[in-house]
Design an enzyme around this catalytic site. Structure first.
Site, mmCIF file in Angstrom:
data_model
loop_
_atom_site.group_PDB
_atom_site.id
_atom_site.type_symbol
_atom_site.label_atom_id
_atom_site.label_comp_id
_atom_site.label_asym_id
_atom_site.label_seq_id
_atom_site.Cartn_x
_atom_site.Cartn_y
_atom_site.Cartn_z
ATOM 1 N N PHE A 122 0.852 -1.190 0.000
ATOM 2 C CA PHE A 122 0.000 0.000 0.000
ATOM 3 C C PHE A 122 0.885 1.236 0.000
ATOM 4 O O PHE A 122 1.718 1.402 0.898
ATOM 5 C CB PHE A 122 -0.875 -0.037 1.252
ATOM 6 C CG PHE A 122 -1.731 1.176 1.478
ATOM 7 C CD1 PHE A 122 -2.837 1.430 0.679
ATOM 8 C CD2 PHE A 122 -1.443 2.058 2.517
ATOM 9 C CE1 PHE A 122 -3.645 2.545 0.911
ATOM 10 C CE2 PHE A 122 -2.246 3.172 2.754
ATOM 11 C CZ PHE A 122 -3.350 3.403 1.948
ATOM 12 N N PRO A 127 7.534 12.023 0.265
ATOM 13 C CA PRO A 127 8.458 12.896 1.007
ATOM 14 C C PRO A 127 7.730 14.049 1.710
ATOM 15 O O PRO A 127 8.067 14.398 2.829
ATOM 16 C CB PRO A 127 9.409 13.407 -0.084
ATOM 17 C CG PRO A 127 9.387 12.335 -1.132
ATOM 18 C CD PRO A 127 7.995 11.753 -1.112
ATOM 19 N N ARG A 267 16.941 -16.997 36.679
ATOM 20 C CA ARG A 267 18.067 -16.178 37.139
ATOM 21 C C ARG A 267 18.041 -16.003 38.663
ATOM 22 O O ARG A 267 16.985 -15.652 39.220
ATOM 23 C CB ARG A 267 17.993 -14.809 36.450
ATOM 24 C CG ARG A 267 19.017 -13.809 36.908
ATOM 25 C CD ARG A 267 20.399 -14.158 36.426
ATOM 26 N NE ARG A 267 21.363 -13.107 36.728
ATOM 27 C CZ ARG A 267 22.678 -13.269 36.647
ATOM 28 N NH1 ARG A 267 23.182 -14.441 36.244
ATOM 29 N NH2 ARG A 267 23.476 -12.278 36.922
ATOM 30 N N GLU A 362 1.417 3.922 10.072
ATOM 31 C CA GLU A 362 -0.046 4.023 9.921
ATOM 32 C C GLU A 362 -0.644 5.031 10.900
ATOM 33 O O GLU A 362 -1.684 4.779 11.521
ATOM 34 C CB GLU A 362 -0.688 2.643 10.037
ATOM 35 C CG GLU A 362 -0.423 1.863 8.766
ATOM 36 C CD GLU A 362 -0.847 0.443 8.836
ATOM 37 O OE1 GLU A 362 -2.005 0.238 9.207
ATOM 38 O OE2 GLU A 362 -0.043 -0.431 8.521
ATOM 39 N N THR A 364 1.112 8.219 13.476
ATOM 40 C CA THR A 364 1.880 8.282 14.726
ATOM 41 C C THR A 364 0.914 8.333 15.919
ATOM 42 O O THR A 364 -0.301 8.559 15.752
ATOM 43 C CB THR A 364 2.733 9.562 14.738
ATOM 44 O OG1 THR A 364 1.839 10.683 14.647
ATOM 45 C CG2 THR A 364 3.713 9.598 13.575
HETATM 46 C C1 LIG Z 1 9.339 0.887 8.579
HETATM 47 C C2 LIG Z 1 8.267 1.741 8.001
HETATM 48 C C3 LIG Z 1 7.264 1.158 7.225
HETATM 49 C C4 LIG Z 1 6.303 1.949 6.591
HETATM 50 N N1 LIG Z 1 5.396 1.382 5.721
HETATM 51 C C5 LIG Z 1 4.569 2.175 5.010
HETATM 52 C C6 LIG Z 1 3.726 1.621 3.986
HETATM 53 O O1 LIG Z 1 3.719 0.401 3.763
HETATM 54 N N2 LIG Z 1 2.950 2.469 3.264
HETATM 55 C C7 LIG Z 1 2.926 3.817 3.487
HETATM 56 O O2 LIG Z 1 2.200 4.521 2.788
HETATM 57 N N3 LIG Z 1 3.702 4.379 4.462
HETATM 58 C C8 LIG Z 1 4.524 3.587 5.219
HETATM 59 N N4 LIG Z 1 5.326 4.137 6.191
HETATM 60 C C9 LIG Z 1 5.256 5.564 6.461
HETATM 61 C C10 LIG Z 1 4.618 5.894 7.809
HETATM 62 O O3 LIG Z 1 3.236 5.605 7.792
HETATM 63 C C11 LIG Z 1 4.914 7.376 8.116
HETATM 64 O O4 LIG Z 1 6.298 7.432 8.439
HETATM 65 C C12 LIG Z 1 4.071 7.932 9.242
HETATM 66 O O5 LIG Z 1 2.731 8.061 8.851
HETATM 67 C C13 LIG Z 1 4.585 9.306 9.720
HETATM 68 O O6 LIG Z 1 4.821 10.168 8.657
HETATM 69 P P1 LIG Z 1 6.233 10.947 8.564
HETATM 70 O O7 LIG Z 1 7.299 9.923 8.726
HETATM 71 O O8 LIG Z 1 6.238 11.761 7.333
HETATM 72 O O9 LIG Z 1 6.258 11.850 9.842
HETATM 73 P P2 LIG Z 1 5.656 13.403 9.997
HETATM 74 O O10 LIG Z 1 4.290 13.389 9.462
HETATM 75 O O11 LIG Z 1 6.668 14.273 9.345
HETATM 76 O O12 LIG Z 1 5.682 13.553 11.523
HETATM 77 C C14 LIG Z 1 6.822 13.999 12.286
HETATM 78 C C15 LIG Z 1 6.357 14.274 13.706
HETATM 79 O O13 LIG Z 1 5.391 15.345 13.715
HETATM 80 C C16 LIG Z 1 4.211 14.909 14.357
HETATM 81 N N5 LIG Z 1 3.025 15.528 13.734
HETATM 82 C C17 LIG Z 1 2.741 15.620 12.414
HETATM 83 N N6 LIG Z 1 1.565 16.199 12.231
HETATM 84 C C18 LIG Z 1 1.063 16.486 13.461
HETATM 85 C C19 LIG Z 1 -0.121 17.093 13.938
HETATM 86 N N7 LIG Z 1 -1.099 17.518 13.117
HETATM 87 N N8 LIG Z 1 -0.305 17.212 15.278
HETATM 88 C C20 LIG Z 1 0.663 16.774 16.136
HETATM 89 N N9 LIG Z 1 1.813 16.184 15.744
HETATM 90 C C21 LIG Z 1 2.010 16.039 14.427
HETATM 91 C C22 LIG Z 1 4.202 13.393 14.207
HETATM 92 O O14 LIG Z 1 3.362 12.763 15.157
HETATM 93 C C23 LIG Z 1 5.672 13.068 14.372
HETATM 94 O O15 LIG Z 1 5.982 13.013 15.724
HETATM 95 C C24 LIG Z 1 6.285 3.340 6.822
HETATM 96 C C25 LIG Z 1 7.261 3.919 7.668
HETATM 97 C C26 LIG Z 1 8.252 3.141 8.241
HETATM 98 C C27 LIG Z 1 9.301 3.798 9.092
#
Ligand SMILES: Cc1cc2nc3c(=O)[nH]c(=O)nc-3n(C[C@H](O)[C@H](O)[C@H](O)COP(=O)(O)OP(=O)(O)OC[C@H]3O[C@@H](n4cnc5c(N)ncnc54)[C@H](O)[C@@H]3O)c2cc1C
Length: 383
Positions: A122, A127, A267, A362, A364
């Site tokens: 999915f 970026p 242990r 999916e 944070t």
């Molecule tokens: C190992 C791995 C597997 C993944 N697999 C998939 C996949 O299969 N498909 C897919 O589509 N994606 C995938 N992802 C992406 C993942 O879902 C995203 O990394 C996640 O949704 C967070 O987005 P970001 O990394 O851009 O963080 P950001 O959105 O940049 O967030 C950075 C920080 O800001 C905070 N923040 C952002 N917006 C707000 C807000 N409105 N209020 C408060 N805090 C906020 C966040 O909580 C976080 O602490 C994967 C990521 C990893 C690391």
């Protein structure tokens, strides 16, 4: 709520338990150290029919409900978290095709996903579009009977190893979420390529690749749902996926907890088992309580989904609670192991690294809390 399982469900759980005990768990450390996609496990999961648990039998599935899938997902994650992650990410492609696909799309794409003949992925994250899913910029432009996709996805689990992809693109990026459209893509479509595979703090065997669309040509018949209705597809898929993440965290926490209980009874320090120290007992008690609460929240969300009732709030609650409980449990289970927990001799250091992911993917923890707060306030205003 009724979590009593039928004989058919019990039979599948027993088969999965045997598979986990005999195949998955003994090889989990090896999978991690090899750092290669666990094809052997994936093929065996397919042979057992596990990829098709909730899919209708007419499309090659086993025709069970999501509760059954949830219980199996916990067992897999507990035995080998990497294989559990492959299983969860696969459902992120299978589920939206099941929920929004036409009969033709189901025949062509759901069937091979349900049998495990093909693996799914999915693609939503970009970026510039992580938590803000509506900011997707991968552009889909109509050209005759096709769409041309241009853009980049990243972090995509199963990326490159999967053959069927549900991709969230935008036909009118200037309209934000209202331009979002979901497409089904196949590996090998012209203009669809793979980029960097992320190096991560855990799960070296799991592929998390960039997907690159360079005038990728996709037939219009591969739209999932309707044009500009893709945000609903994405949100629904994430809602379901959160149950998978929550129960995956429960599975991992359970493995760490069981290791701690076992170690504490073996242990000895100060002439007695460390399990006899109340400080250690309290850690075990809190671990057991948090895991049980997280499991019940996850089951509740799956049960609501199976009843066709609103489950988004409970799925978000389950995900935030279970993922944070998992991080806590893995930390305390390592603590119970003392210095040995910090070494590669025991799986605790791996569990500790693996746990953190559940708080991020999916949605944070912060985003789950936003979802919960929105629902809670809306409910309060409706009173
Ligand atoms: C190992 C791995 C597997 C993944 N697999 C998939 C996949 O299969 N498909 C897919 O589509 N994606 C995938 N992802 C992406 C993942 O879902 C995203 O990394 C996640 O949704 C967070 O987005 P970001 O990394 O851009 O963080 P950001 O959105 O940049 O967030 C950075 C920080 O800001 C905070 N923040 C952002 N917006 C707000 C807000 N409105 N209020 C408060 N805090 C906020 C966040 O909580 C976080 O602490 C994967 C990521 C990893 C690391």
């Amino acid at each position: 709520m009724d979590f009593a399982f039928t004989e058919d469900q019990q039979a599948i759980f027993e088969a999965v338990k045997e598979f986990c005990d005999e195949e998955l768990k003994p090889k989990a450390q090896e999978v991690d150290e090899a750092g290669e996609y666990p094809w052997d496990n994936v093929r065996k999961m397919a042979e057992l029919g596990l990829f098709g648990i909730p899919a209708p039998e007419e499309f090659g599935g086993l025709g069970f409900d999501f509760m059954t899938w949830t219980v199996v997902a916990e067992m897999l994650s507990s035995a080998c978290t990497t294989s559990g992650a492959v299983f969860g990410a696969h459902m992120l492609a299978e589920y939206p095709i099941m929920a929004f696909g036409t009969d033709e799309q189901k025949q062509k794409y759901l069937s091979p996903l349900a049998t495990g003949e093909k693996i799914g992925a999915f693609g939503l994250t970009e970026p510039g579009a992580g938590s803000d899913a509506g900011a997707v910029r991968t552009r889909a432009t109509r050209e005759g009977d096709d769409y041309l996709l241009n853009g980049t996805k990243l972090f995509i689990t199963n990326g490159g190893d999967a053959e069927i992809y549900v991709i969230i693109a935008n036909v009118q990026p200037e309209r934000g979420a209202r331009g979002i459209t979901a497409f089904i893509l196949e590996k090998g479509m012209p203009g669809f390529e793979f980029g960097r595979d992320e190096r991560k703090m855990a799960y070296p065997a799991l592929s998390n690749r960039e997907l690159i669309f360079n005038d990728a040509r996709v037939p219009a018949e591969n739209i999932l749902g309707r044009e500009r209705r893709g945000f609903r597809v994405a949100l629904d898929t994430l809602g379901m996926g959160r149950i998978g993440m929550a129960i995956g965290a429960v599975g991992l926490a359970q493995a760490a907890y069981e290791a701690a209980v076992e170690y504490a009874q073996v242990r000895e320090q100060f002439g007695q088992k460390i399990a006899d120290f109340q400080a250690v007992q309290f850690m075990l008690a809190d671990m057991a309580t948090k895991i049980e609460a997280a499991r019940l929240l996850s089951y509740q969300a799956a049960w609501l989904k199976d009843q066709g009732r609103e489950f988004e709030k409970q799925a978000a609650m389950a995900k935030v609670f279970a993922s944070e409980a998992c991080t806590w449990v893995c930390s305390k289970a390592l603590q119970v192991h003392g210095g040995y927990g910090y070494t590669k001799e025991y799986p605790l250091e791996r569990y500790y690294r693996e746990a953190k992911l559940f708080e991020i993917v999916e949605g944070t923890s912060e985003i789950q809390r936003l979802v919960i707060a929105n629902r809670v306030l809306k409910e309060a205003q409706q009173k």
